[in-house]
Design a protein around this motif. Structure first.
Motif, mmCIF file in Angstrom:
data_model
loop_
_atom_site.group_PDB
_atom_site.id
_atom_site.type_symbol
_atom_site.label_atom_id
_atom_site.label_comp_id
_atom_site.label_asym_id
_atom_site.label_seq_id
_atom_site.Cartn_x
_atom_site.Cartn_y
_atom_site.Cartn_z
ATOM 1 N N VAL A 665 128.999 45.751 133.974
ATOM 2 C CA VAL A 665 127.429 45.727 133.797
ATOM 3 C C VAL A 665 126.746 45.848 135.466
ATOM 4 C CG1 VAL A 665 125.881 45.737 132.231
ATOM 5 C CG2 VAL A 665 128.390 45.004 131.490
ATOM 6 N N SER A 666 125.870 46.745 134.757
ATOM 7 C CA SER A 666 124.828 47.351 136.477
ATOM 8 C C SER A 666 123.807 46.863 135.070
ATOM 9 C CB SER A 666 124.889 48.161 137.245
ATOM 10 O OG SER A 666 126.688 47.597 138.331
ATOM 11 N N VAL A 667 121.826 47.010 136.221
ATOM 12 C CA VAL A 667 121.485 46.584 135.899
ATOM 13 C C VAL A 667 120.222 48.549 135.994
ATOM 14 C CG1 VAL A 667 118.534 45.797 136.267
ATOM 15 C CG2 VAL A 667 120.660 44.692 136.066
ATOM 16 N N VAL A 668 119.857 48.812 136.354
ATOM 17 C CA VAL A 668 118.989 50.529 136.702
ATOM 18 C C VAL A 668 117.545 50.330 136.115
ATOM 19 C CG1 VAL A 668 121.346 51.520 135.657
ATOM 20 C CG2 VAL A 668 120.247 51.467 134.035
ATOM 21 N N ASP A 669 116.899 51.582 135.972
ATOM 22 C CA ASP A 669 115.528 51.900 135.622
ATOM 23 C C ASP A 669 115.527 52.537 134.887
ATOM 24 O OD1 ASP A 669 113.360 52.583 135.757
ATOM 25 O OD2 ASP A 669 112.763 52.216 138.057
ATOM 26 N N PRO A 670 115.395 52.604 133.475
ATOM 27 C CA PRO A 670 115.101 53.159 132.738
ATOM 28 C C PRO A 670 114.279 54.740 132.685
ATOM 29 C CG PRO A 670 114.094 51.139 131.540
ATOM 30 C CD PRO A 670 114.079 51.009 133.438
ATOM 31 N N GLU A 671 113.945 55.008 134.317
ATOM 32 C CA GLU A 671 112.904 55.650 134.536
ATOM 33 C C GLU A 671 114.325 56.927 135.502
ATOM 34 O OE1 GLU A 671 110.256 55.385 137.356
ATOM 35 O OE2 GLU A 671 108.398 54.752 135.878
ATOM 36 N N TRP A 672 115.604 56.150 135.168
ATOM 37 C CA TRP A 672 116.067 57.009 136.115
ATOM 38 C C TRP A 672 117.222 57.975 135.496
ATOM 39 C CZ3 TRP A 672 118.836 52.543 139.219
ATOM 40 C CH2 TRP A 672 117.916 51.702 140.386
ATOM 41 N N LEU A 673 117.490 57.634 134.229
ATOM 42 C CA LEU A 673 117.841 57.378 132.863
ATOM 43 C C LEU A 673 117.188 58.647 132.518
ATOM 44 C CD1 LEU A 673 119.591 53.833 131.529
ATOM 45 C CD2 LEU A 673 120.949 55.837 133.341
ATOM 46 N N GLN A 674 115.677 58.591 132.155
ATOM 47 C CA GLN A 674 114.910 59.602 131.989
ATOM 48 C C GLN A 674 114.902 60.936 132.169
ATOM 49 O OE1 GLN A 674 114.022 59.521 128.840
ATOM 50 N NE2 GLN A 674 113.267 57.384 128.027
ATOM 51 N N GLU A 675 115.600 60.656 133.804
ATOM 52 C CA GLU A 675 114.983 61.750 134.579
ATOM 53 C C GLU A 675 116.867 62.489 134.475
ATOM 54 O OE1 GLU A 675 114.350 60.022 138.510
ATOM 55 O OE2 GLU A 675 112.943 59.869 138.313
ATOM 56 N N VAL A 676 117.652 61.996 135.119
ATOM 57 C CA VAL A 676 119.286 62.575 135.040
ATOM 58 C C VAL A 676 119.664 63.678 133.789
ATOM 59 C CG1 VAL A 676 119.660 60.656 136.491
ATOM 60 C CG2 VAL A 676 120.646 60.960 134.216
ATOM 61 N N ALA A 677 118.565 62.876 132.337
ATOM 62 C CA ALA A 677 119.011 63.383 130.947
ATOM 63 C C ALA A 677 118.273 63.386 130.128
ATOM 64 C CB ALA A 677 120.286 61.776 130.682
ATOM 65 N N PRO A 678 117.078 64.190 130.173
ATOM 66 C CA PRO A 678 115.497 64.312 129.258
ATOM 67 C C PRO A 678 115.885 64.417 127.871
ATOM 68 C CG PRO A 678 115.269 65.440 131.382
ATOM 69 C CD PRO A 678 116.457 64.667 131.351
ATOM 70 N N SER A 679 116.852 65.626 127.724
ATOM 71 C CA SER A 679 117.294 65.911 125.912
ATOM 72 C C SER A 679 118.289 65.330 125.784
ATOM 73 C CB SER A 679 118.020 67.435 126.324
ATOM 74 O OG SER A 679 118.950 67.417 127.423
ATOM 75 N N PHE A 681 117.731 62.226 125.852
ATOM 76 C CA PHE A 681 117.616 60.715 124.902
ATOM 77 C C PHE A 681 116.653 61.135 124.200
ATOM 78 C CE2 PHE A 681 118.673 58.982 128.674
ATOM 79 C CZ PHE A 681 119.522 57.597 128.401
ATOM 80 N N LYS A 682 115.051 62.275 124.287
ATOM 81 C CA LYS A 682 114.628 63.107 123.302
ATOM 82 C C LYS A 682 115.337 63.157 122.363
ATOM 83 C CE LYS A 682 111.403 66.987 122.608
ATOM 84 N NZ LYS A 682 111.308 68.018 123.119
ATOM 85 N N GLN A 683 116.941 64.006 122.144
ATOM 86 C CA GLN A 683 117.485 63.963 121.169
ATOM 87 C C GLN A 683 117.768 62.723 119.955
ATOM 88 O OE1 GLN A 683 121.915 65.624 122.283
ATOM 89 N NE2 GLN A 683 122.590 65.178 119.624
ATOM 90 N N LYS A 684 118.523 62.061 121.089
ATOM 91 C CA LYS A 684 118.893 60.847 120.375
ATOM 92 C C LYS A 684 117.436 59.684 120.217
ATOM 93 C CE LYS A 684 122.922 60.211 120.800
ATOM 94 N NZ LYS A 684 123.697 59.687 120.004
ATOM 95 N N LYS A 685 116.366 60.176 119.879
ATOM 96 C CA LYS A 685 114.640 60.122 119.745
ATOM 97 C C LYS A 685 114.317 58.192 120.252
ATOM 98 C CE LYS A 685 115.210 62.072 115.752
ATOM 99 N NZ LYS A 685 114.506 62.618 114.169
ATOM 100 N N VAL A 686 115.248 58.122 121.178
ATOM 101 C CA VAL A 686 114.545 56.700 122.023
ATOM 102 C C VAL A 686 114.166 56.762 123.503
ATOM 103 C CG1 VAL A 686 116.484 55.147 123.515
ATOM 104 C CG2 VAL A 686 117.385 56.455 121.788
ATOM 105 N N HIS A 687 112.886 56.009 123.634
ATOM 106 C CA HIS A 687 112.658 56.173 124.922
ATOM 107 C C HIS A 687 112.867 55.161 125.169
ATOM 108 C CE1 HIS A 687 108.730 56.699 127.811
ATOM 109 N NE2 HIS A 687 108.387 55.175 126.582
ATOM 110 N N LEU A 688 113.104 54.989 126.533
ATOM 111 C CA LEU A 688 113.765 53.917 127.163
ATOM 112 C C LEU A 688 112.398 52.934 127.286
ATOM 113 C CD1 LEU A 688 116.956 55.076 129.182
ATOM 114 C CD2 LEU A 688 116.614 53.842 127.503
ATOM 115 N N MET A 689 112.501 51.190 127.564
ATOM 116 C CA MET A 689 111.128 50.406 127.927
ATOM 117 C C MET A 689 111.087 50.836 129.083
ATOM 118 S SD MET A 689 111.830 47.927 125.025
ATOM 119 C CE MET A 689 113.896 47.246 125.632
ATOM 120 N N THR A 690 110.192 50.540 129.843
ATOM 121 C CA THR A 690 109.524 50.084 130.906
ATOM 122 C C THR A 690 109.222 49.616 131.684
ATOM 123 O OG1 THR A 690 107.900 51.839 131.366
ATOM 124 C CG2 THR A 690 109.513 52.943 131.803
#
Length: 690
Positions: A665-679, A681-690
């Motif tokens: 397991v590694s700690v990541v910034d939620p913004e990194w994930l939103q940047e690489v795969a916005p569609s 997380f939108k499809q999953k109806k998930v807004h990652l907590m920042t």
């Protein structure tokens, strides 16, 4: 405690040509492993080896067997235990010129068997490995341009098929131990069958296919390979007395120890024992326990206790084949790697726990469930046959006759219980776009294939999928297929150039490709945690692994340093070799090597970009929830982050061990994930907590 019955010996050797199964329980096997396999082919005088070959049951049937294979495009060869088919048939084909000057590929499901059989054949041919006889396994190639007999794992031949779907280098392909039905074996069946058909249509030289298997599924194999004739080859199976327990055993590991000491007190020295257990940890624990218990034994032969499993290095695997010293009894404790092609000399007794570790993948949740399950009847018969290879023997089954009767006839093929993303990527790299209609012997369910295609689409390896469109490999997907890795790790390596951390990512992926580099001993937990603290990173396990490898490299791979720091030298050294091979592939891919030094944030950004499908958020209840399937999961107790509660993490794998655990397991910034795969997380109806 024990109930017994007998297995009868086989009749004299012959080849019987038939298209149906005459019944009976033959055991397929290697034959001829009377001595320790060696890298050099000069271990014995050549004449002595010739005599050994002539003494094998297959030898009188040699000419008849060659004649049948020469005229058939495909054949199923059923070789009973001890017949010698695994070591001899490839040599017969080469000696008779059936290959027409081209190479012969002989596949094995396991690396241990591929290497061991190759070494034995080289010894019999009085040559060195890498000349006329060689092997290829993952990250290791011991062949040359002059090699005509190439022993390899199923996966290696599949990788060759990516570059050459017609497999034009070979005139004969021998698929040995086909009944084991690993995922690579099943895919290879379809690929080799397609190559044969393609060569027939295009007028190329015929590709002969020889499938060698145990008898349990013979009709199934024959039908699949266009009603290929079945050649029955009887072997040298001595009578085996089979003993079942009177009552079910709740602790099979303990029962195996008790049974061993019963044998040890009654049987003469040098009548060796093979014990089947389920995995490396279980075996290592049993080896340690037996070594301690045997120290206090007086007036009995000394016990030579040896482990055998796939992750064991070759120099330790070879020990099990060595002749038992006078006044000793060899006890080999093995996984199912000892069920088939490799034959351990001196075995008179088999202790079978009746269990095996099996992994089942849930395509909906992404969860790998690794559990101990009952063996099939086919596996049980294979194990029993190990006791009758050289003389009459005894098999102690740690289960009742009623339990044996309840076992399934055959093992469920791995293709129907694993993640198919690597399989689908490989098939598409071979030009097979219509994977839904691929000619599997036993087709996986539609849901698993679609889940794999969806994963590859999200990773950017295939074009967008619709019901009407055929999935198509992207340029990125073609590059990913060049790596013998899980697709997500292949993508991470390819992305690492953008993030300027190629060297670091290669290290991490290499370590994830081998067994655990950390040694964990329950009785030294506090000491281990204290020593390991200097490697631990608050960023997570992937950076902890990187720190550990960097420290290992700084001491030039010192073995004593590994011992002091509870690092498994064998595994970390294997990771170093894997890293060299992956680096070579990167060079071929034109990747520019870079390093981020001590600032490892970009490493985690790269991991996030490749593992965004494997991300989880901290819930209000203190557990984590996966984004992909809304599964409640926890951080594995062995993780550097076990006592931490980061808001967002990525992980390498999910396993079920009582609870659902994330590993590596590694700690990541939620913004990194939103940047690489916005569609996504939108499809999953998930807004990652920042």
């Amino acid at each position: 405690m024990w109930h017994k019955h007998m297995h009868s010996p086989a009749k004299k050797p012959k080849v019987e040509h038939s298209s149906s199964n005459p019944g009976g329980s033959g055991w397929s096997g290697g034959g001829g492993f009377k001595n320790s396999p060696k890298l050099e082919g000069h271990g014995q005088p050549n004449e002595a080896l010739k005599q050994e070959r002539r003494a094998l049951p297959i030898y009188p049937a040699r000419q008849q067997l060659i004649a049948q294979i020469r005229r058939l495009p495909s054949a199923i060869v059923i070789g009973e235990t001890g017949s010698g088919k695994t070591t001899q048939i490839p040599q017969y084909l080469l000696e008779a010129g059936v290959n027409g000057g081209a190479a012969i590929a002989i596949t094995q499901p396991r690396r241990v068997a591929a290497v061991s059989v190759c070494q034995r054949v080289a010894q019999e041919k009085n040559t060195t490995v890498g000349t006329s006889v060689g092997y290829r396994i993952r990250f290791e190639d011991a062949t040359s341009s002059s090699t005509k007999l190439i022993f390899m794992t199923d996966g290696m031949l599949l990788r060759e098929a990516i570059l050459d779907s017609k497999l034009t280098k070979y005139s004969v392909i021998v698929l040995d131990e086909a009944h084991e039905r690993t995922v690579h074996t099943d895919v290879l069946f379809g690929v080799v069958k397609a190559a044969q058909n393609c060569r027939l249509k295009t007028g190329l030289k015929l590709l002969k296919i020889i499938v060698m298997s145990a008898t349990m599924d013979v009709d199934h194999f024959s039908r699949y390979f266009n009603k290929a004739p079945v050649l029955y080859l009887e072997g040298r199976q001595f009578p085996i007395q089979v003993m079942h327990t009177a009552e079910p055993q709740s602790d099979y590991a303990f029962s195996s120890v008790v049974t061993l000491f019963k044998i040890h007190k009654e049987a003469p020295a040098r009548e060796d024992v093979l014990i089947f257990l389920t995995g490396q940890d279980e075996i290592d624990s049993a080896v340690k326990q037996l070594r301690q218990l045997s120290r206090d034994m007086q007036d009995l032969p000394k016990l030579l206790i040896l482990p055998l499993y796939a992750a064991l290095p070759p120099q330790q695997q070879v020990k099990v084949f060595e002749k038992t010293p006078p006044g000793h009894r060899k006890v080999v404790i093995a996984t199912n790697v000892a069920e088939t092609s490799i034959t351990i000399p001196g075995i008179k007794f088999v202790i079978d726990c009746g269990k095996v570790k099996a992994k089942v993948f849930n395509a909906r949740t992404g969860l790998d469930i690794l559990r101990v399950v009952n063996t099939s009847k086919a596996q049980t018969l294979q194990r029993t046959g190990r006791a009758g290879r050289e003389s009459a023997g005894t098999c102690y089954r740690l289960f009742t006759e009623a339990q044996f009767g309840e076992m399934s006839s055959n093992t469920v093929p791995e293709i129907q219980r694993c993640n198919l993303s690597s399989v689908i990527l490989q098939l598409m790299a071979m030009g097979i776009s219509d994977v839904m209609t691929f000619d599997f012997m036993d087709k996986p369910d539609r849901e698993s294939i679609l889940a794999a295609l969806t994963e590859l689409e999200l990773l950017g390896a295939v074009e967008k999928i619709s019901e009407s469109d055929m999935p198509k490999l992207t340029p990125l997907g073609k590059r990913m297929a060049a790596f013998p890795l899980d697709p997500k790790y292949a993508k991470i390596i390819l992305l690492s150039q953008e993030y300027g951390c190629v060297e670091e990512v290669l290290t991490i992926v290499s370590i994830l490709s081998v067994d655990d580099i950390f040694i964990n001993q329950m009785n030294k937990r506090d000491e281990i945690q204290s020593v390991r603290q200097k490697f631990v990173s608050s960023e997570g396990d992937h950076i902890t692994l990187l720190n550990t490898f960097r420290a290992f490299k700084s001491v030039n791979g010192n073995k004593a340093w590994c011992f002091e720091n509870f690092i498994n030298y064998r595994h970390i050294n294997t990771a170093r070799e894997v890293r060299k091979q992956l680096r070579d592939i990167c060079s071929c891919q034109g990747i520019q090597f870079s390093s981020c030094g001590k600032d490892t944030e970009n490493v985690r950004k790269c991991l996030a970009a490749g593992l965004f499908l494997n991300c989880a958020q901290l819930s209000k209840q203190g557990d984590f929830t996966t984004v992909s399937s809304r599964l409640t999961v926890s951080i594995h107790p062995a993780s550097a982050l076990f006592h931490c509660k980061p808001a967002c993490v990525v992980y390498s794998e999910l396993i079920k061990l009582g609870k659902n655990y994330m590993r590596n397991v590694s700690v990541v910034d939620p913004e990194w994930l939103q940047e690489v795969a916005p569609s996504y997380f939108k499809q999953k109806k998930v807004h990652l907590m920042t």
